[in-house]
Design an enzyme around this catalytic site. Structure first.
Site, PDB file in Angstrom:
ATOM      1  N   ARG A  16       0.830  -1.226  -0.023  1.00 40.19           N
ATOM      2  CA  ARG A  16      -0.070  -0.067  -0.060  1.00 40.19           C
ATOM      3  C   ARG A  16       0.919   1.157   0.019  1.00 40.19           C
ATOM      4  NH1 ARG A  16      -2.467   0.532   6.181  1.00 40.19           N
ATOM      5  NH2 ARG A  16      -0.293   0.974   7.118  1.00 40.19           N
ATOM      6  N   MET A  18       3.079   4.262  -0.593  1.00 39.17           N
ATOM      7  CA  MET A  18       4.374   4.723  -1.577  1.00 39.17           C
ATOM      8  C   MET A  18       4.850   3.536  -2.324  1.00 39.17           C
ATOM      9  SD  MET A  18       7.167   7.470  -1.073  1.00 39.17           S
ATOM     10  CE  MET A  18       7.922   6.393   0.261  1.00 39.17           C
ATOM     11  N   ASP A  37       5.575  -7.740   1.874  1.00 38.75           N
ATOM     12  CA  ASP A  37       4.982  -6.806   2.999  1.00 38.75           C
ATOM     13  C   ASP A  37       4.493  -7.896   4.021  1.00 38.75           C
ATOM     14  OD1 ASP A  37       3.455  -4.792   4.374  1.00 38.75           O
ATOM     15  OD2 ASP A  37       3.756  -3.712   2.428  1.00 38.75           O
ATOM     16  N   VAL A  61      10.741  -7.706   6.770  1.00 35.04           N
ATOM     17  CA  VAL A  61      12.099  -7.452   6.091  1.00 35.04           C
ATOM     18  C   VAL A  61      13.356  -7.553   7.125  1.00 35.04           C
ATOM     19  CG1 VAL A  61      11.126  -6.119   4.242  1.00 35.04           C
ATOM     20  CG2 VAL A  61      11.506  -5.366   6.442  1.00 35.04           C
ATOM     21  N   TYR A 153      14.385   7.009  14.151  1.00 34.25           N
ATOM     22  CA  TYR A 153      14.050   7.204  12.789  1.00 34.25           C
ATOM     23  C   TYR A 153      15.085   7.978  12.121  1.00 34.25           C
ATOM     24  CZ  TYR A 153      11.334   8.224   8.575  1.00 34.25           C
ATOM     25  OH  TYR A 153      10.720   8.220   7.281  1.00 34.25           O
TER      26      TYR A 153
END
Length: 243
Positions: A16, A18, A37, A61, A153
């Site tokens: 979903r 980007m 995903d 991932v 982040y």
């Protein structure tokens, strides 16, 4: 059209937002795309909607075994991989440094940084078989400038930028290019709640970005049009970082 015709592409976090924008455009331009995903329902829905030249694989991932599974299934379905788009990532609300939980920090690093290491590591043998390739690592404007109260982040996205350059130096002799993309505020499910008029007015272009605008850059880097670009960062932020 056909700017990536017959290229085999893996897009992580592609179910979903980007990532899905990248998937749709790459297929429209002739690629065969493996979408990965953890969002299995969304991924299978996208696979069903497109129907052709697409394979969805559920994928953590941050797990090396999952990466081995993705590479094996991608090659079995479409052949050696030409392009990897390391798009998967997470963000969390702002947290003061002194209150930042260690487990939260490590989770962000695992998903945003370790995943990129694992993806590059496991795709290289396949790209060597293909005779070269392009790795596109999605970082962030937060990989160029610091973001207040987002230490994990910011750390993860700066790391992606540096890892990209190190990998580019190593892999150039094999015809494998590695570049990073640094979006600013792009309108996706992950950022929608953060975008408002006050924020948008801070941008020189006075608007948030759209996924398709980032996709244009990803497509360029996936294609042979960018054949002399490696080890570089490509910023797409509406001018926010120029201030």
């Amino acid at each position: 059209m056909n700017r990536v015709e017959d290229k085999v592409v893996v897009v992580t976090g592609g179910a979903r937002g980007m990532g899905a924008s990248h998937v749709k455009r790459l297929i429209a331009e002739g690629a065969k795309v493996v979408v990965t995903d953890i969002l299995e329902e969304d991924g299978k829905k996208l696979e069903s909607e497109i129907g052709k030249n697409i394979l969805f694989i559920k994928h953590d991932v941050s797990n090396a075994s999952d990466w081995e599974n993705v590479i094996e299934k991608a090659e079995a379905k479409f052949g050696p991989i030409n392009v990897l788009v390391n798009n998967a990532g997470i963000d969390i609300p702002e947290i003061n440094l002194e209150e930042y939980p260690e487990e939260t920090y490590r989770k962000v690093i695992d998903v945003n940084q370790v995943s990129v290491f694992l993806g590059m590591k496991h795709v290289v043998p396949s790209m060597k078989k293909a005779g070269g390739g392009s790795i596109v690592n999605i970082s962030s404007l937060a990989g160029i400038v610091g973001v207040n109260k987002k230490v994990a982040y910011t750390a993860s996205k700066f790391a992606v930028r540096g890892m990209t350059k190190a990998a580019a130096l190593e892999l150039g002799e094999y015809g494998i290019r590695v570049n990073s993309v640094h979006p600013g505020f792009i309108r996706t499910p992950m950022t929608e709640a953060l975008i408002n008029d006050e924020l948008v007015n801070m941008f020189p272009l006075k608007k948030a970005g759209e996924p398709e605008e980032v996709t244009n850059l990803v497509l360029y880097l996936a294609s042979d049009e960018s054949s002399y670009s490696t080890g570089s960062e490509f910023v797409i932020d509406g001018g926010l970082g120029a201030q």
